[in-house]
Design a protein around this motif. Structure first.
Motif, PDB file in Angstrom:
ATOM      1  N   GLU A   1       2.546  -0.983  -4.479  1.00  0.00           N
ATOM      2  CA  GLU A   1       1.259  -0.278  -4.554  1.00  0.00           C
ATOM      3  C   GLU A   1       0.587  -0.700  -5.861  1.00  0.00           C
ATOM      4  O   GLU A   1       1.208  -0.669  -6.919  1.00  0.00           O
ATOM      5  CB  GLU A   1       1.508   1.242  -4.519  1.00  0.00           C
ATOM      6  N   VAL A   2      -0.679  -1.084  -5.781  1.00  0.00           N
ATOM      7  CA  VAL A   2      -1.342  -1.614  -6.974  1.00  0.00           C
ATOM      8  C   VAL A   2      -1.597  -0.539  -8.029  1.00  0.00           C
ATOM      9  O   VAL A   2      -1.481  -0.804  -9.230  1.00  0.00           O
ATOM     10  CB  VAL A   2      -2.660  -2.341  -6.605  1.00  0.00           C
TER      11      VAL A   2
ATOM     12  N   ALA B   1      -0.602  -1.925   4.743  1.00  0.00           N
ATOM     13  CA  ALA B   1      -1.032  -0.529   4.945  1.00  0.00           C
ATOM     14  C   ALA B   1      -2.046  -0.217   3.859  1.00  0.00           C
ATOM     15  O   ALA B   1      -1.864   0.678   3.049  1.00  0.00           O
ATOM     16  CB  ALA B   1       0.173   0.402   4.877  1.00  0.00           C
TER      17      ALA B   1
ATOM     18  N   GLY C   1      -0.060   4.480   0.242  1.00  0.00           N
ATOM     19  CA  GLY C   1      -0.670   5.698   0.776  1.00  0.00           C
ATOM     20  C   GLY C   1       0.276   6.287   1.811  1.00  0.00           C
ATOM     21  O   GLY C   1       1.435   5.864   1.934  1.00  0.00           O
ATOM     22  N   VAL C   2      -0.223   7.255   2.601  1.00  0.00           N
ATOM     23  CA  VAL C   2       0.671   7.912   3.556  1.00  0.00           C
ATOM     24  C   VAL C   2       1.143   6.934   4.629  1.00  0.00           C
ATOM     25  O   VAL C   2       2.292   7.000   5.081  1.00  0.00           O
ATOM     26  CB  VAL C   2      -0.003   9.169   4.162  1.00  0.00           C
ATOM     27  N   THR C   3       0.293   5.970   5.003  1.00  0.00           N
ATOM     28  CA  THR C   3       0.697   5.014   6.035  1.00  0.00           C
ATOM     29  C   THR C   3       1.814   4.112   5.522  1.00  0.00           C
ATOM     30  O   THR C   3       2.840   3.924   6.191  1.00  0.00           O
ATOM     31  CB  THR C   3      -0.510   4.156   6.474  1.00  0.00           C
TER      32      THR C   3
ATOM     33  N   GLY D   1       0.820  -1.210   0.000  1.00  0.00           N
ATOM     34  CA  GLY D   1       0.000   0.000   0.000  1.00  0.00           C
ATOM     35  C   GLY D   1       0.850   1.255   0.000  1.00  0.00           C
ATOM     36  O   GLY D   1       1.637   1.488   0.922  1.00  0.00           O
TER      37      GLY D   1
ATOM     38  N   ALA E   1      -7.481  -4.890  -4.128  1.00  0.00           N
ATOM     39  CA  ALA E   1      -7.165  -6.215  -3.622  1.00  0.00           C
ATOM     40  C   ALA E   1      -8.235  -7.233  -3.997  1.00  0.00           C
ATOM     41  O   ALA E   1      -8.281  -8.323  -3.466  1.00  0.00           O
ATOM     42  CB  ALA E   1      -7.005  -6.163  -2.116  1.00  0.00           C
TER      43      ALA E   1
ATOM     44  N   ALA F   1      -0.764  -7.023  -4.430  1.00  0.00           N
ATOM     45  CA  ALA F   1      -0.606  -8.146  -3.491  1.00  0.00           C
ATOM     46  C   ALA F   1      -1.801  -9.065  -3.674  1.00  0.00           C
ATOM     47  O   ALA F   1      -2.946  -8.612  -3.695  1.00  0.00           O
ATOM     48  CB  ALA F   1      -0.541  -7.624  -2.065  1.00  0.00           C
TER      49      ALA F   1
ATOM     50  N   ARG G   1     -12.741   6.891   4.647  1.00  0.00           N
ATOM     51  CA  ARG G   1     -12.067   6.638   5.931  1.00  0.00           C
ATOM     52  C   ARG G   1     -12.332   5.187   6.318  1.00  0.00           C
ATOM     53  O   ARG G   1     -13.468   4.734   6.211  1.00  0.00           O
ATOM     54  CB  ARG G   1     -12.654   7.502   7.047  1.00  0.00           C
TER      55      ARG G   1
ATOM     56  N   THR H   1      -7.083   6.989  -0.369  1.00  0.00           N
ATOM     57  CA  THR H   1      -7.569   8.099   0.459  1.00  0.00           C
ATOM     58  C   THR H   1      -6.530   9.215   0.579  1.00  0.00           C
ATOM     59  O   THR H   1      -6.881  10.386   0.756  1.00  0.00           O
ATOM     60  CB  THR H   1      -7.909   7.562   1.869  1.00  0.00           C
ATOM     61  N   SER H   2      -5.260   8.860   0.469  1.00  0.00           N
ATOM     62  CA  SER H   2      -4.199   9.822   0.769  1.00  0.00           C
ATOM     63  C   SER H   2      -4.081  10.988  -0.211  1.00  0.00           C
ATOM     64  O   SER H   2      -3.261  11.877  -0.002  1.00  0.00           O
ATOM     65  CB  SER H   2      -2.857   9.095   0.880  1.00  0.00           C
TER      66      SER H   2
ATOM     67  N   SER I   1      -7.923  13.957   0.854  1.00  0.00           N
ATOM     68  CA  SER I   1      -8.172  14.439   2.212  1.00  0.00           C
ATOM     69  C   SER I   1      -8.463  15.938   2.204  1.00  0.00           C
ATOM     70  O   SER I   1      -8.515  16.571   1.152  1.00  0.00           O
ATOM     71  CB  SER I   1      -6.953  14.144   3.088  1.00  0.00           C
ATOM     72  N   SER I   2      -8.587  16.506   3.406  1.00  0.00           N
ATOM     73  CA  SER I   2      -8.761  17.963   3.523  1.00  0.00           C
ATOM     74  C   SER I   2      -7.417  18.675   3.441  1.00  0.00           C
ATOM     75  O   SER I   2      -7.353  19.897   3.527  1.00  0.00           O
ATOM     76  CB  SER I   2      -9.432  18.320   4.853  1.00  0.00           C
ATOM     77  N   LYS I   3      -6.356  17.930   3.331  1.00  0.00           N
ATOM     78  CA  LYS I   3      -4.993  18.440   3.124  1.00  0.00           C
ATOM     79  C   LYS I   3      -4.507  19.264   4.323  1.00  0.00           C
ATOM     80  O   LYS I   3      -3.810  20.260   4.173  1.00  0.00           O
ATOM     81  CB  LYS I   3      -4.903  19.242   1.814  1.00  0.00           C
ATOM     82  N   LEU I   4      -4.910  18.840   5.502  1.00  0.00           N
ATOM     83  CA  LEU I   4      -4.485  19.543   6.715  1.00  0.00           C
ATOM     84  C   LEU I   4      -3.550  18.661   7.532  1.00  0.00           C
ATOM     85  O   LEU I   4      -3.759  17.445   7.639  1.00  0.00           O
ATOM     86  CB  LEU I   4      -5.700  19.902   7.576  1.00  0.00           C
TER      87      LEU I   4
END
Ligand SMILES: Cc1cc2nc3c(=O)[nH]c(=O)nc-3n(C[C@H](O)[C@H](O)[C@H](O)COP(=O)(O)OP(=O)(O)OC[C@H]3O[C@@H](n4cnc5c(N)ncnc54)[C@H](O)[C@@H]3O)c2cc1C
Length: 394
Positions: free
Chosen positions: A60-61, A282, A39-41, A37, A256, A214, A393, A68-69, A72-75
């Motif tokens: 990352e696929v 992640a 994303g940010v995680t 994954g 997935a 994966a 989320r 989601t990354s 977002s609201s970019k905050l």
């Protein structure tokens, strides 16, 4: 580890050539940590592990931050509203991280953005109480962020009169504004942030490969020893046949969707095993797919997706130099300056359809317009909207 004769910038370039050589590594080497994954995680986990000298692979696929990354609201925020829920340790930790990002780790990506908490016109007692209540919350927020300016990375809050609030945000409806409190949070280009994390991990020797899905865990008795994966990129062999193509994976029910290796008899020629001592999933809203690959695990993870929608309107639709945070019956609503645009969001409703393609409904849009129009002098209409995006989320 990075070849010291190469610059860190060059070592982090995720070029087509780098993809080819990293793909080879995924087939040939054994890794300390395999992260699923981008994303940010996942990118953050890969960077953390690579910076500790571990041998890391990240797959990352789709593309980095395609989940989601980037929606977002970019905050980069501590979550002012969580104070009301008495989530003090959470807010404190988030504000400490915000300070680190804004001052030390990524000051080129995270910048302070001012927000107003508007105070409505109401009976004097209520007005005083509300200013004290919100003021205490914002003061606590600043205190948790640290009193020493350098570590905090954001200016302190300030109380404003009605005139002061409207000077900063002329579009605030005059008849209903009794004043405001201005506070600061961090703003970031979320997708760029993820790409920076992944490139930094790559510069430290991590193999970072997009377009790799994966498919299932490889186990030796109870121990996970790797992951069966497939190259689903447009340039990869999988693209030649429709069954294993990237398009099919994504549009069916998410990245997935294809499940354990070879379970649908597809793509087996293009599948291989990445060997790894530790596998980190992640995968955000796709996490239950991964846990379904561990049928004997005691607790199966079931993830429900909650959709958050943002509207994008041109900067000219609203006159203001700062953002707004508005209380709604369900949660809070942000009006956030974003270059030549405003981002207005968000919603919170269950999403049970394709997780790769969350979409806004007419009801979501109507809700956001209704809420924001309560404080605007000139109401926004659907004609003002130039874009809409939705994220999920877990
Ligand atoms: C509307 C909204 C607004 C938000 N605003 C903010 C905010 O302002 N600030 C903030 O800090 N947080 C915010 N969040 C939360 C934040 O965006 C998320 O917590 C974060 O993006 C989650 O990142 P992730 O890496 O866990 O998931 P994702 O970004 O979804 O990444 C998971 C990745 O895994 C990949 N994947 C899945 N299955 C596989 C597989 N089998 N093989 C390979 N790859 C796979 C997916 O393609 C995806 O790219 C917001 C969230 C929403 C929904």
């Amino acid at each position: 580890m990075r070849d010291r004769s190469e610059s860190r910038y060059a070592a982090g370039a995720l070029s087509p050539q780098r993809r080819e050589s990293d793909l080879r590594r995924l087939r040939e080497e054994e890794f300390d940590v395999l992260v699923i994954g981008g994303g940010v995680t996942g990118a953050g986990a890969a960077l953390d592990a690579a910076s500790r000298g571990l041998k890391v692979a990240l797959i990352e696929v789709n593309d980095l931050a395609s989940g989601t990354s980037s929606r977002s609201s970019k905050l980069i925020h501590g979550g002012l509203r969580y104070l009301e829920q008495l989530e003090f340790p959470l807010v404190h930790e988030a504000l400490r991280e915000r300070g680190l990002l804004a001052t030390l780790l990524a000051p080129h990506l995270v910048r302070p953005v001012p927000f107003l908490v508007p105070l409505p016109q109401e009976a004097v007692v209520k007005k005083v109480w509300r200013r004290l209540y919100y003021g205490a919350g914002v003061a606590l927020y600043d205190a948790f962020a640290g009193i020493i300016r350098q570590g905090r990375g954001m200016p302190l809050h300030k109380h404003l009169s009605a005139g002061g609030a409207r000077r900063l945000f002329p579009s605030l409806r005059e008849a209903t504004t009794a004043g405001a409190i201005r506070y600061y949070d961090g703003q970031v280009d979320d997708a760029r942030f993820v790409v920076t994390l992944a490139r930094t991990a790559a510069s430290l020797g991590a193999a970072v490969v997009t377009g790799v899905s994966a498919r299932g865990l490889v186990r030796d008795a109870r121990e996970v020893t790797g992951m069966t994966v497939a190259d689903v990129s447009a340039s990869g062999p999988a693209a030649t046949g429709p069954a294993g193509s990237r398009g099919e994976n994504v549009s069916a029910s998410g990245p997935a969707a294809s499940g354990p290796a070879g379970s649908r008899g597809e793509n087996t020629a293009n599948e291989w095993t990445i060997r790894a001592r530790t596998v980190i999933a992640a995968t955000g809203v796709w996490s239950s797919d991964v846990s379904s690959w561990l049928p004997d695990a005691r607790v199966g993870l079931r993830v429900r997706a909650s959709k958050g929608v943002h509207l994008v309107v041109p900067r000219s639709a609203i006159t203001g130099e700062v953002g707004l945070i508005l209380r709604t019956p369900k949660s809070v609503l942000f009006v956030i300056p974003w270059g030549g645009h405003w981002i207005i969001g968000t919603t919170d409703t269950e999403w049970t359809y394709d997780r790769a393609h969350p979409a806004a409904s007419a009801k979501d849009i109507e809700y956001l317009l209704d809420e924001v129009n309560q404080v605007l002098e000139r109401p926004l209409t659907t004609a003002d909207i130039e874009g809409v995006y939705a994220g999920l989320r877990p």
